[in-house]
Write a protein that holds these residues in place. Structure first.
Motif, PDB file in Angstrom:
ATOM      1  N   ALA A   1      67.404  17.752   2.361  1.00  0.00           N
ATOM      2  CA  ALA A   1      67.672  16.313   2.189  1.00  0.00           C
ATOM      3  C   ALA A   1      68.144  15.863   0.745  1.00  0.00           C
ATOM      4  CB  ALA A   1      66.440  15.461   2.445  1.00  0.00           C
ATOM      5  N   PHE A   2      67.667  17.002  -0.192  1.00  0.00           N
ATOM      6  CA  PHE A   2      68.273  16.719  -1.754  1.00  0.00           C
ATOM      7  C   PHE A   2      69.696  16.973  -1.871  1.00  0.00           C
ATOM      8  CE2 PHE A   2      63.620  17.165  -2.221  1.00  0.00           C
ATOM      9  CZ  PHE A   2      63.141  16.308  -3.257  1.00  0.00           C
TER      10      PHE A   2
ATOM     11  N   LYS B   1      71.276  13.537  -0.947  1.00  0.00           N
ATOM     12  CA  LYS B   1      70.506  12.330  -1.412  1.00  0.00           C
ATOM     13  C   LYS B   1      71.625  11.166  -2.228  1.00  0.00           C
ATOM     14  CE  LYS B   1      69.121  14.314  -5.794  1.00  0.00           C
ATOM     15  NZ  LYS B   1      70.029  13.564  -6.711  1.00  0.00           N
ATOM     16  N   ASP B   2      72.401  11.556  -2.840  1.00  0.00           N
ATOM     17  CA  ASP B   2      73.499  10.914  -3.364  1.00  0.00           C
ATOM     18  C   ASP B   2      74.354  10.068  -2.409  1.00  0.00           C
ATOM     19  OD1 ASP B   2      72.411  11.331  -5.877  1.00  0.00           O
ATOM     20  OD2 ASP B   2      74.129  12.862  -6.103  1.00  0.00           O
TER      21      ASP B   2
END
Length: 429
Positions: free
Chosen positions: A194-195, A198-199
């Motif tokens: 998910a990182f 994330k943006d």
């Protein structure tokens, strides 16, 4: 062109990682757990593979298409990713719950094996995390960030390999260790993935309902198509498990494993083609698409032909060397499977073409038709000929799907190229 080759290399690496992992693990499981243990693991892992296809309800594949299609509209892309991410989590939870509730039915009534109940309940826990990772991978594929795409896959496979070896060999957990070996890494990597997006995520999005409908409409056909593809390629293993036992599944798993090894290259090429063709189709570059397809099919066929001949000549030696002579009954099914896959592999390299241009219903119709043929052939041939019948059924079916897909592509693009030329002439006039 240079970037395209680099992307293919990263895609190839992302496919090599799981192939290498499961090849090594099947060798270890075959020697440590025996033919029966390998067969039981194969059945459990097949259910897990269904999860990797259905957990996100096709949202990851939909994002690949829409990100490539709206490459210049960053706001719209961000909305699609946000809605898709949240929807995939819900889908994963739903699919996991269904598998958990039906684990007894699947294990007892279909596979006639009570030991699988616990294994399937454990596998069901990782479905939401599969959905998250599939959505992230679909996003990265749409952006053609194949380095990040490959990184996630390679790290996960290394984790699975290391943990599985520890649990099975050193901790001696047996068949339970094989399942925990891929479930735990799936959960952890699913969360970490998910990182990478994330943006791109936001709590509030414009036109969420409209976007969700678009994703689910495309995802629905993806699920249908993936289900037919998965049934097409797993029905032989499942039918052997139903009509025979884990031992026969173990033999057949070795043949399938080797064949899957030669399919890494065409699958890697396919991942790059999907967003590339989607972008070209939006620009009505039909001649360019046809040129790519012809070039890729020819080169893939030549490579696969050489690999298949090598495996036919040295297959018995390789099986005995890698797995032990106990697995030699896998050789004849291997040869039969290679005949079909040699013809089918070039079409795999351009597979997903219809879905990339928004015509996924055509892809579904082709796969559904051929999956039905495969099921019928397996039902007819396995009870009488065992794993030889399973290999023959799959080989015949792969040849049929290759011919059908090639004909459909040629017919579709010739028609659209003709209309495209007419539109250009009209615009000039």
């Amino acid at each position: 062109m240079k970037k395209r080759l680099i992307d293919i290399q990263w895609s190839f690496l992302s496919l090599c990682a799981p192939a290498f992992t499961y090849f090594i693990l099947r060798i270890i499981y075959g020697k440590v757990l025996g033919v029966d243990g390998l067969g039981l693991y194969t059945l459990a892992f097949t259910i897990y593979m269904f999860g990797t296809q259905f957990a996100d309800f096709g949202i990851g594949s939909a994002l690949t298409k829409y990100i490539a299609e709206y490459e210049d509209d960053t706001t719209r892309i961000k909305d699609f990713i946000s809605v898709g991410f949240k929807s995939s989590v819900v889908s994963g939870l739903l699919m996991g719950t269904i598998l958990f509730l039906f684990s007894n039915l699947i294990s007892i009534d279909f596979f006639h094996n009570s030991e699988m109940i616990y294994l399937l309940k454990i596998i069901s826990l990782c479905f939401p995390f599969i959905a998250i990772q599939k959505t992230v991978l679909g996003t990265l594929n749409g952006f053609l960030k194949m380095k990040d795409f490959a990184f996630l896959n390679v790290v996960q496979q290394f984790f699975i390999l290391a943990l599985s070896i520890y649990l099975v060999i050193y901790y001696k957990m047996g068949i339970n260790g094989t399942v925990f070996g891929f479930v735990i890494p799936t959960i952890i990597i699913g969360l970490l993935s998910a990182f990478f997006v994330k943006d791109q995520l936001s709590i509030y999005t414009r036109n969420s309902t409209v976007i969700l409908k678009e994703l689910l409409k495309f995802g629905f056909y993806v699920v249908l198509t993936n289900s037919t593809i998965l049934i097409f390629f797993q029905v032989d293993t499942l039918m052997i498990g139903y009509f025979a036992d884990e031992t026969k599944v173990g033999y057949y798993a070795v043949a399938v494993l080797i064949v899957q090894g030669i399919m890494i290259l065409p699958n890697a090429i396919q991942r790059i083609n999907v967003p590339t063709i989607a972008t070209s189709y939006r620009k009505s570059e039909y001649s360019y698409i046809e040129k790519i397809i012809k070039e890729i099919v020819l080169k893939t066929f030549l490579i696969i032909m050489i690999l298949s001949m090598f495996l036919i000549i040295f297959g018995k030696f390789l099986i005995s060397l890698v797995f032990t002579a106990d697995f030699l009954p896998a050789y004849l099914p291997l040869v039969i499977l290679l005949i079909g896959y040699t013809i089918y592999a070039p079409l795999v390299s351009i597979g997903g073409t219809f879905s990339s241009i928004g015509k996924i219903e055509i892809e579904f119709q082709i796969n559904a038709f051929c999956a039905l043929i495969n099921i019928i052939l397996n039902i007819i041939l396995i009870p009488k000929y065992g794993i030889i019948g399973a290999a023959a059924a799959t080989s015949i079916s792969t040849i049929i799907i290759a011919i059908t897909y090639a004909y459909s592509l040629k017919r579709y693009f010739r028609v659209n190229m003709f209309h495209g030329v007419q539109r250009e002439a009209y615009n000039r006039d």
